[in-house]
Design an enzyme around this catalytic site. Sequence first.
Site, short mmCIF file in Angstrom:
data_model
loop_
_atom_site.label_atom_id
_atom_site.label_comp_id
_atom_site.label_asym_id
_atom_site.label_seq_id
_atom_site.Cartn_x
_atom_site.Cartn_y
_atom_site.Cartn_z
CD GLU A 9 -2.80 6.42 3.27
OE1 GLU A 9 -2.81 5.23 3.63
OE2 GLU A 9 -3.35 6.81 2.23
CD GLU B 45 -1.88 8.38 -1.75
OE1 GLU B 45 -2.67 7.43 -1.68
OE2 GLU B 45 -0.75 8.36 -1.24
C1 FCB Z 1 -3.01 4.77 -0.24
C2 FCB Z 1 -1.50 4.71 -0.32
C3 FCB Z 1 -0.97 4.60 -1.73
C4 FCB Z 1 -1.81 3.65 -2.56
C5 FCB Z 1 -3.27 3.99 -2.46
C6 FCB Z 1 -4.16 3.14 -3.30
O1 FCB Z 1 -3.43 4.36 1.02
O2 FCB Z 1 -0.93 5.86 0.27
O3 FCB Z 1 0.37 4.21 -1.67
O4 FCB Z 1 -1.54 2.36 -2.20
O5 FCB Z 1 -3.69 3.93 -1.13
#
Ligand code: FCB
Length: 449
Positions: free
Chosen positions: A163, A354
């Site tokens: 990110e 994720e």
């Molecule tokens: C994302 C992050 C991860 C975690 C999730 C909930 O943005 O990459 O580290 O904090 O959110």
Amino acid sequence: MSFPKDFLWGAATAAYQIEGAYNEDGRGPSIWDKYSAYHGNTRYNETGHVADDHYHRVDEDIAIMKEIGLKAYRFSISWSRVIPEGVGKVNEKGLKFYSDLVDKLIAAGIEPIATLYHWDYPYALHRKGAWLNDDSSEWFLEYTRVVVDALSDRVRYWATINEPQCVLGCGYWGGFHAPFQQAQPCDLLIMGRNVLLSHGKAANYIRNHAKKTPIIGFTPIGPSYIPKDDSAEAIEEARRKTFSTEGEGFTFSLSYWSDPVFLGKYPDELYEDYGDMVPEFTDEEWKLVTEPLDYYGTNIYYSQGGPKGVEGYPENRYQGAPESHIGWIVAPEVMYWSAKFLYERYGKPIMITENGMAEHDWICLDGKVHDTYRIDYTHRYLKEFRRAAEDGVPLVGYLHWSLMDNYEWAEGYTMRFGLVYVDYGTLKRTIKDSGYWYRDVIESNGEKL
Ligand code: FCB
């Protein structure tokens, strides 16, 4: 059509959020160690100094992954554990931790997916200006070399920078993540250039020097918009907004990070807004930035809201709309639309690096964690991801965030995202109902959904 046979069912974590052992075995400090405990920077001034103590409990954690039946595990490497000063002397003990982790994962039949950078910038390099320093991409390359030389005989899957939107947007624009600064656009643009170049140099190094044929990706995040209805105009509008730099600005946009990497150019809007303030790349640098990648890694949690309407709600909300504990809107279709839009524009197979939700979990009287909402959330999102596959989008894998409850950055320990519950007093782990549910999903390769 369903999930491909070799689909990577997994879970993800990040070094600072789980490891702890912040000053052991030669680890150097990161910006999170230095800044999280003060001035209300984080909700209760909490740090990741102990976190889940994963550094000392790695065997137990891998046994849990095995019990859940994970086929893949995405972890990140702490730069300052491997090179305490960011550049220079390598900390062999730190490097060995990751090398052992990889061995143990492979022995457990779990595919390691290594992320080079997940926000824990070495404090020593922060003092030299971090991403604003034009040497920063060389520093990143030096670190990449050490990691890749040590792990690439076993690691095949790589992600460079997690990110980048948050690296700059949260850390240097909004100032709500370490190092909690608010920089001006001219500086942010230089930092962004150095982040992109760091990604490119790392990808290029992995491609040319990895001992096992690498599978390399980049892992940006939204904004992801869902069309208001089925009309062609609404779909086009959602697509346009998804790739626009309007809204929260270029640091948080998708195209500012992904267009250079996948299309070899900055989005036009950037020039409209900043003109010759935009720092260019030389031809040689463009070659690095556009190093061909194997997958598009994306973290998807919620849909982006449009401007506020009459009732004061943004487009994606309404009275009583579902949201998770952290306040993120629950919008399963975002998995379908994001995967579709990203594949159309960048042409790469999609890996969900994720996805998950924070819930108000606790241990129930029967000693178990009954997190029905997490099960329902994941079920809905996965069905939408499958719908993208049915529409012709190639899928690589799905990594649930997170394997276990952990240090949620500025929220400290208040937000629980895990498939596994962690009691922060005793550090005892308990697999939640969602962990067992996910095991069945994995076992059936998604047929159960
Ligand atoms: C994302 C992050 C991860 C975690 C999730 C909930 O943005 O990459 O580290 O904090 O959110």
